[in-house]
Enzyme design. Structure first.
Site, short mmCIF file in Angstrom:
data_model
loop_
_atom_site.label_atom_id
_atom_site.label_comp_id
_atom_site.label_asym_id
_atom_site.label_seq_id
_atom_site.Cartn_x
_atom_site.Cartn_y
_atom_site.Cartn_z
N ASP A 1 -20.22 6.82 -11.47
CA ASP A 1 -18.87 6.41 -11.14
C ASP A 1 -17.79 7.37 -11.17
O ASP A 1 -16.81 7.23 -10.40
CB ASP A 1 -18.69 5.02 -12.15
CG ASP A 1 -19.82 3.89 -12.02
OD1 ASP A 1 -20.11 4.10 -10.55
OD2 ASP A 1 -20.08 3.28 -12.94
N ASP B 1 -12.56 4.19 -8.85
CA ASP B 1 -13.98 3.62 -8.15
C ASP B 1 -14.04 2.27 -8.91
O ASP B 1 -14.26 2.24 -10.07
CB ASP B 1 -14.84 4.45 -8.54
CG ASP B 1 -16.32 4.22 -8.09
OD1 ASP B 1 -16.31 3.83 -6.96
OD2 ASP B 1 -17.20 3.57 -8.78
N GLU C 1 -10.86 2.68 -2.85
CA GLU C 1 -11.58 2.49 -1.58
C GLU C 1 -11.23 1.38 -0.81
O GLU C 1 -10.74 0.28 -1.47
CB GLU C 1 -13.00 2.71 -2.09
CG GLU C 1 -13.47 3.89 -2.50
CD GLU C 1 -14.82 3.85 -3.07
OE1 GLU C 1 -15.99 4.38 -2.27
OE2 GLU C 1 -15.33 3.19 -3.87
N CYS D 1 -18.75 21.07 -6.24
CA CYS D 1 -18.78 22.06 -5.12
C CYS D 1 -18.80 21.53 -3.55
O CYS D 1 -18.72 22.02 -2.87
CB CYS D 1 -20.53 22.76 -5.25
SG CYS D 1 -21.85 21.68 -5.04
N CYS E 1 -21.07 15.80 -4.52
CA CYS E 1 -20.69 16.53 -5.50
C CYS E 1 -19.30 16.79 -5.75
O CYS E 1 -18.78 17.43 -4.84
CB CYS E 1 -21.71 17.92 -5.89
SG CYS E 1 -21.08 18.85 -7.28
#
Length: 428
Positions: A361, A196, A280, A335, A332
């Site tokens: 991050d 990231d 990304e 989950c 998240c």
């Protein structure tokens, strides 16, 4: 795969004059070729072919009084200048037809002697060579001193001599590398990582590692402001103004060199340690229009991702780029519940579904890795290296190379530029 190996040159006074003469002759031939084609376009006639331009602008021009000085430089330099014109027009027409990726390109324009970056290219036909004493012997220029930082792995196909805005000279060799040999040098690993990219931390890895942003431009701003202020006070056209301009250019070059070195070291370490890497697709062009523009440019994300791309292809690693609209900062990682957008001021948050506490991050880096499909396995990660443009290689330790250098006959020059990496918004 082709790479560039760049080395610093230290020409003496006579060689600097010879290089300036070669730069000027190449620039004149380039401008003459552009003018000839524009005149043909205005007259609604077919563009003259490269062979015709070579005969008219080089061979016949040398016989005239106005262009007799073209014979003082290597003919290969002039031929390569015509080749650059041909390439520029080919790219322009491909851009018009939509066959070329990236932003639209304009038509080739005239070069100026006031351009701060000058370059000439020597191919095999020029019969340049590297002497036994380690100097670069260029036709009609002489044996130029080279600061070797590493040994050339193979015989170069061409060499480009460059003078940058800071007045420094470089020799850029195009090298064909062996993908199999490069991959054999890499250690075996099955690790995968998600990255990231941000501003507070340049990169946060999915394993929790945080790499601080060096902020090279921000740290040098005080010195740059002082140098720029001194330049603005000098009289235009004076020698003192040129001295002040060089001082500004050298300060900027120092920042750019430090940033490039940081990108090379970090990208090489990540490629060596990981079989699969996920990043990304950042929108750098969009972020460059916000209040964070200076910090975004200072970070240099596109340059870093470009290095990861060609190094992954070279060493048989796998680089996966996920879409810029993937909600990595909203999901998240424990989950998988999407918890909604959050302002940049929120650096830590608690999942409303499972109660997990996340570092913004680190959570995003894990989601980048998951979205790229690298979270389960990196089996089958080796990829076949594609056609990658010639890149500037990793910088090495300074010193005179002890092994035998590659030299001699060179052929088949192909120039390239760093692949352009697009970008998404910055996570901070």
């Amino acid at each position: 795969m082709q790479l560039r190996y760049s080395f610093r040159l230290y020409p003496d006074t006579g060689q600097q004059r010879a290089l300036a003469r070669a730069f000027g002759c190449a620039r004149v031939v380039f401008n003459d070729a552009v003018r000839a084609r524009e005149e043909a376009r205005a007259a609604k006639q077919p563009f003259p072919k490269t062979a015709e331009l070579s005969k008219r602008l080089i061979t016949e021009a040398k016989q005239t009084v106005e262009r007799s000085w073209l014979g003082e430089v290597s003919a290969v330099v002039l031929q390569q200048s015509l080749r650059d014109v041909e390439t520029a027009y080919r790219n322009f027409f491909a851009s018009l037809k939509g066959g070329r990726k990236g932003p639209k390109m304009g038509a080739p324009h005239f070069k100026s002697r006031k351009d701060k970056r000058q370059s000439i290219r020597f191919t095999a036909n020029a019969r340049w060579s590297i002497t036994d004493s380690g100097r670069l012997n260029l036709p009609k220029i002489g044996a130029v001193k080279v600061k070797w930082s590493r040994t050339l792995p193979t015989t170069p196909s061409s060499v480009t001599v460059i003078k940058d805005a800071a007045g420094r000279y470089f020799a850029s060799f195009v090298i064909d590398t062996d993908p199999a040999a490069d991959q054999a040098r890499m250690p075996e690993t099955d690790r995968t990582i998600g990255i990231d990219l941000g501003l507070t931390h340049f990169a946060v890895l999915s394993d929790g590692t945080k790499i601080d942003s060096p902020r090279f431009l921000r740290r040098a701003e005080k010195k740059l402001k002082k140098a720029q202020r001194e330049l603005s006070r000098k009289q235009k056209g004076s020698r003192n103004r040129e001295k002040a301009r060089l001082k500004v250019a050298r300060a900027h070059a120092k920042v750019a060199d430090a940033r490039r070195e940081f990108h090379h070291q970090l990208s090489t370490r990540l490629i060596c340690e990981n079989q699969g890497i996920a990043v990304e697709d950042l929108s750098v062009a969009g972020l460059a229009r916000t209040r964070l523009a200076k910090s975004v440019h200072d970070a240099g994300w596109s340059s870093f991702v470009s290095m990861l791309e060609y190094k992954a292809a070279r060493y048989g690693r796998r680089l996966v780029t996920i879409g810029r609209f993937e909600p990595t900062s909203q999901t998240c990682s424990s989950c998988g519940v999407k918890d909604g957008p959050k302002p940049l001021s929120v650096r830590e948050w608690t999942c409303s579904a499972c109660g997990s506490v996340h570092d913004r991050d680190h959570n995003a880096a894990i989601n980048v890795k998951t979205a790229a499909g690298l979270a389960v396995s990196a089996c089958g990660a080796p990829v076949r290296p594609g056609a990658i443009p010639a890149q500037r290689e990793e910088t090495g330790s300074h010193g005179f190379p002890t092994q035998a250098r590659a030299a001699g006959r060179h052929s088949n020059d192909r120039e390239g530029q760093n692949p352009r990496a697009s970008a998404r918004g910055a996570s901070q």
